[in-house]
Design a protein around this motif. Structure first.
Motif, PDB file in Angstrom:
ATOM      1  N   ASP A 128       0.841  -1.189   0.000  1.00  0.00           N
ATOM      2  CA  ASP A 128       0.000   0.000   0.000  1.00  0.00           C
ATOM      3  C   ASP A 128       0.880   1.245   0.000  1.00  0.00           C
ATOM      4  OD1 ASP A 128      -2.275  -1.579   0.156  1.00  0.00           O
ATOM      5  OD2 ASP A 128      -2.310  -1.516   2.366  1.00  0.00           O
ATOM      6  N   PRO A 129       0.389   2.379  -0.498  1.00  0.00           N
ATOM      7  CA  PRO A 129       1.172   3.624  -0.450  1.00  0.00           C
ATOM      8  C   PRO A 129       1.426   4.058   0.990  1.00  0.00           C
ATOM      9  CG  PRO A 129      -0.693   3.820  -1.960  1.00  0.00           C
ATOM     10  CD  PRO A 129      -0.905   2.560  -1.179  1.00  0.00           C
ATOM     11  N   LEU A 130       2.513   4.770   1.196  1.00  0.00           N
ATOM     12  CA  LEU A 130       2.821   5.368   2.493  1.00  0.00           C
ATOM     13  C   LEU A 130       2.102   6.702   2.622  1.00  0.00           C
ATOM     14  CD1 LEU A 130       6.685   4.717   2.730  1.00  0.00           C
ATOM     15  CD2 LEU A 130       4.864   3.465   3.901  1.00  0.00           C
ATOM     16  N   PRO A 131       1.837   7.160   3.862  1.00  0.00           N
ATOM     17  CA  PRO A 131       2.151   6.515   5.133  1.00  0.00           C
ATOM     18  C   PRO A 131       1.034   5.565   5.562  1.00  0.00           C
ATOM     19  CG  PRO A 131       1.227   8.669   5.560  1.00  0.00           C
ATOM     20  CD  PRO A 131       1.311   8.538   4.057  1.00  0.00           C
ATOM     21  N   PRO A 132       1.321   4.686   6.520  1.00  0.00           N
ATOM     22  CA  PRO A 132       0.273   3.837   7.089  1.00  0.00           C
ATOM     23  C   PRO A 132      -0.636   4.676   7.988  1.00  0.00           C
ATOM     24  CG  PRO A 132       2.329   3.505   8.262  1.00  0.00           C
ATOM     25  CD  PRO A 132       2.639   4.415   7.118  1.00  0.00           C
ATOM     26  N   PRO A 133      -1.763   4.130   8.416  1.00  0.00           N
ATOM     27  CA  PRO A 133      -2.654   4.869   9.323  1.00  0.00           C
ATOM     28  C   PRO A 133      -1.913   5.341  10.570  1.00  0.00           C
ATOM     29  CG  PRO A 133      -3.749   2.902   8.508  1.00  0.00           C
ATOM     30  CD  PRO A 133      -2.323   2.810   8.055  1.00  0.00           C
ATOM     31  N   ALA A 134      -2.162   6.561  10.963  1.00  0.00           N
ATOM     32  CA  ALA A 134      -1.454   7.160  12.092  1.00  0.00           C
ATOM     33  C   ALA A 134      -1.605   6.351  13.376  1.00  0.00           C
ATOM     34  CB  ALA A 134      -1.944   8.589  12.312  1.00  0.00           C
ATOM     35  N   ALA A 135      -2.736   5.693  13.530  1.00  0.00           N
ATOM     36  CA  ALA A 135      -2.984   4.940  14.762  1.00  0.00           C
ATOM     37  C   ALA A 135      -1.973   3.813  14.963  1.00  0.00           C
ATOM     38  CB  ALA A 135      -4.394   4.359  14.739  1.00  0.00           C
TER      39      ALA A 135
ATOM     40  N   GLU B 187       8.398   7.816  -4.187  1.00  0.00           N
ATOM     41  CA  GLU B 187       9.020   9.114  -4.463  1.00  0.00           C
ATOM     42  C   GLU B 187       8.125  10.256  -3.998  1.00  0.00           C
ATOM     43  OE1 GLU B 187      11.540  10.530  -8.213  1.00  0.00           O
ATOM     44  OE2 GLU B 187       9.384  10.530  -8.636  1.00  0.00           O
ATOM     45  N   SER B 188       6.828  10.150  -4.238  1.00  0.00           N
ATOM     46  CA  SER B 188       5.889  11.177  -3.789  1.00  0.00           C
ATOM     47  C   SER B 188       5.905  11.308  -2.274  1.00  0.00           C
ATOM     48  CB  SER B 188       4.474  10.845  -4.271  1.00  0.00           C
ATOM     49  OG  SER B 188       4.414  10.862  -5.681  1.00  0.00           O
ATOM     50  N   PHE B 189       5.969  10.172  -1.584  1.00  0.00           N
ATOM     51  CA  PHE B 189       6.030  10.195  -0.124  1.00  0.00           C
ATOM     52  C   PHE B 189       7.294  10.905   0.349  1.00  0.00           C
ATOM     53  CE2 PHE B 189       7.737   8.121   3.731  1.00  0.00           C
ATOM     54  CZ  PHE B 189       6.759   8.480   4.643  1.00  0.00           C
TER      55      PHE B 189
ATOM     56  N   ARG C  35       9.560   8.888   9.166  1.00  0.00           N
ATOM     57  CA  ARG C  35       9.399   8.829   7.716  1.00  0.00           C
ATOM     58  C   ARG C  35      10.567   8.094   7.059  1.00  0.00           C
ATOM     59  NH1 ARG C  35       8.603  12.381   4.367  1.00  0.00           N
ATOM     60  NH2 ARG C  35       6.439  12.063   3.732  1.00  0.00           N
ATOM     61  N   SER C  36      11.759   8.270   7.590  1.00  0.00           N
ATOM     62  CA  SER C  36      12.926   7.559   7.056  1.00  0.00           C
ATOM     63  C   SER C  36      12.786   6.056   7.274  1.00  0.00           C
ATOM     64  CB  SER C  36      14.204   8.079   7.729  1.00  0.00           C
ATOM     65  OG  SER C  36      15.337   7.395   7.256  1.00  0.00           O
ATOM     66  N   GLY C  37      12.321   5.670   8.464  1.00  0.00           N
ATOM     67  CA  GLY C  37      12.114   4.257   8.749  1.00  0.00           C
ATOM     68  C   GLY C  37      11.026   3.644   7.882  1.00  0.00           C
ATOM     69  N   LEU C  38       9.976   4.411   7.621  1.00  0.00           N
ATOM     70  CA  LEU C  38       8.911   3.927   6.742  1.00  0.00           C
ATOM     71  C   LEU C  38       9.417   3.747   5.315  1.00  0.00           C
ATOM     72  CD1 LEU C  38       5.926   6.221   7.888  1.00  0.00           C
ATOM     73  CD2 LEU C  38       6.365   3.853   8.570  1.00  0.00           C
ATOM     74  N   ALA C  39      10.181   4.719   4.837  1.00  0.00           N
ATOM     75  CA  ALA C  39      10.675   4.671   3.458  1.00  0.00           C
ATOM     76  C   ALA C  39      11.609   3.483   3.246  1.00  0.00           C
ATOM     77  CB  ALA C  39      11.395   5.981   3.125  1.00  0.00           C
ATOM     78  N   HIS C  40      12.398   3.167   4.267  1.00  0.00           N
ATOM     79  CA  HIS C  40      13.319   2.029   4.127  1.00  0.00           C
ATOM     80  C   HIS C  40      12.562   0.727   3.928  1.00  0.00           C
ATOM     81  CE1 HIS C  40      16.742  -0.609   4.672  1.00  0.00           C
ATOM     82  NE2 HIS C  40      16.083  -1.240   5.624  1.00  0.00           N
ATOM     83  N   VAL C  41      11.535   0.495   4.742  1.00  0.00           N
ATOM     84  CA  VAL C  41      10.739  -0.726   4.608  1.00  0.00           C
ATOM     85  C   VAL C  41      10.072  -0.772   3.226  1.00  0.00           C
ATOM     86  CG1 VAL C  41       8.769  -2.028   5.464  1.00  0.00           C
ATOM     87  CG2 VAL C  41      10.302  -0.928   7.072  1.00  0.00           C
TER      88      VAL C  41
ATOM     89  N   PHE D   5      14.084   0.348  14.606  1.00  0.00           N
ATOM     90  CA  PHE D   5      14.782   1.342  13.787  1.00  0.00           C
ATOM     91  C   PHE D   5      15.302   2.489  14.652  1.00  0.00           C
ATOM     92  CE2 PHE D   5      14.578   5.262  11.217  1.00  0.00           C
ATOM     93  CZ  PHE D   5      15.489   4.938  10.226  1.00  0.00           C
ATOM     94  N   MET D   6      14.492   2.963  15.592  1.00  0.00           N
ATOM     95  CA  MET D   6      14.933   4.057  16.461  1.00  0.00           C
ATOM     96  C   MET D   6      16.105   3.608  17.343  1.00  0.00           C
ATOM     97  SD  MET D   6      13.162   6.455  15.366  1.00  0.00           S
ATOM     98  CE  MET D   6      11.704   6.544  14.319  1.00  0.00           C
TER      99      MET D   6
END
Length: 388
Positions: free
Chosen positions: A24-31, A190-192, A205-211, A279-280
């Motif tokens: 699915d496109p990023l980002p995932p649901p905030a919850a 790329e849009s994300f 956001r960096s951790g999300l992009a890596h996955v 990741f953190m």
């Protein structure tokens, strides 16, 4: 309730049928990524990056830490992919000498250094490329320009199906998006990367992009190295990391089985939080490690320089060659002479003097083409870079 973070496409070929995963496109649901625990971990990582940024100025030359951190990340990231080259091997190779490891191993590591430097230069230039798919392809072209994988479309997204584990897609542990959906997936990533209005911290956001990049697996080879490079590029793009001082692959290498399990956990169960907590921790550990290394290096440099006062008229030339070794912890006589602005004979005597003092060590045991290492400096930098 947690669920897969994408859909499966059934692919039928003349030989078999298999399912490819399309994220699915990023980002995932905030919850899914706003827990108190994750917020605290993100703040710790941000503070660690701030300490690292300040530590660069502890050294007499801020470029010293940058030089070593880029190379350490190159070694670590390449080792995760199975190379056996060490930091010392890389530094020897950069002098034009031949280290005692397979040439393909050292080529892969050396190419990574060139690629990440190119990417940062492009992003810093008013006429250069921003963080985009074109930049990632250019970095990939450099990473795979020689060594293993050089025949696997360097600089181009794949046009055939790849897979992870197993001997073919039908038996694979994971199958990334099929080629006809690859372009759409990378365009959305790329849009994300360009749109930071979702309110998530840059580290998240960096951790999300890596996955997402690792899940798309856009290249036939080299995805792991480019995916890990994307972490520092995304942090730099967000203004969090001015230079590539972060060798986050240190934590990934030490906990590589957990690393891969957590990536799978995101894809299969939508477990973003466990991945981001990991990741953190990786960012915090790597930043603290580099900060500690900078302070230890400064202590080492100061202690060694204090010993030169007892050398009388020889103290000046010895100090200048010592400065050359702080800039390049492995060097040959010609490079030392060039960096210090000395004649070769003067540089030779000063290097031999440093060896006699136990500060430097000659590596080759030969009479010609000798190489010298700043022993304690190299030991500090090399921590954690032993081959798997």
């Amino acid at each position: 309730m947690k669920a897969p973070t994408g859909r499966y496409e059934t692919i039928r070929t003349g030989e078999e049928e298999y399912r490819a995963f399309v994220p699915d496109p990023l980002p995932p649901p905030a919850a899914l990524i706003t827990s108190t625990e994750l917020t605290a971990a993100t703040e710790r990582a941000a503070l660690a990056l701030g300490r690292l940024d300040g530590a660069a100025h502890v050294l007499p030359n801020t470029d010293l830490l940058l030089y070593s951190c880029v190379r350490k990340e190159a070694v670590l990231s390449s080792q995760i992919e199975g190379t056996q080259s060490t930091l010392s091997d890389l530094l020897v190779h950069e002098l034009g000498a031949t280290p005692d490891v397979p040439l393909d191993d050292i080529a892969e590591t050396s190419n990574y250094v060139v690629a990440v430097n190119m990417a940062f230069e492009q992003m810093a230039s008013p006429t250069g490329l921003p963080l985009c798919n074109r930049l990632l392809r250019d970095a990939h072209a450099i990473v795979l320009r020689s060594g293993r994988g050089a025949e696997k479309l360097p600089g181009d997204f794949r046009t055939s199906q790849n897979w992870i584990g197993g001997s073919r897609p039908g038996t694979a542990r994971f199958v990334p998006p099929p080629p006809h959906l690859l372009g759409e997936s990378m365009s959305r990533l790329e849009s994300f990367l360009h749109d930071s209005t979702d309110g998530f911290p840059a580290l998240v956001r960096s951790g999300l992009a890596h996955v997402q990049f690792e899940t798309i697996h856009p290249f036939l080879d080299g995805n792991g190295r480019i995916g890990r490079m994307l972490i520092v590029l995304a942090l730099h793009n967000a203004g969090v990391l001015r230079t590539p001082l972060l060798y986050v692959s240190l934590h990934f290498k030490r906990h590589r089985h957990q690393y891969y399990e957590l990536l799978d956990g995101v894809r299969q169960h939508g477990d973003w939080e466990q991945w981001l907590l990991f990741f953190m921790d990786a960012v915090t550990v790597a930043a603290d490690d580099a900060t500690d290394a900078a302070r230890r290096l400064r202590t080492t440099f100061d202690a060694d320089r204090a010993r030169f006062h007892d050398l009388g008229r020889l103290s000046g030339s010895t100090a200048h060659i010592h400065d050359a070794l702080t800039a390049r912890p492995v060097l040959d006589i010609a490079t030392a002479a060039e960096l210090a602005g000395f004649a070769v004979t003067t540089a030779t005597h000063a290097l031999e003097r440093l060896c006699a003092m136990g500060i430097a060590q000659e590596l080759t045991g030969q009479r010609r083409n000798r190489l010298f290492a700043y022993t304690e400096y190299l030991d500090i930098l090399s921590e954690g870079t032993e081959p798997l």
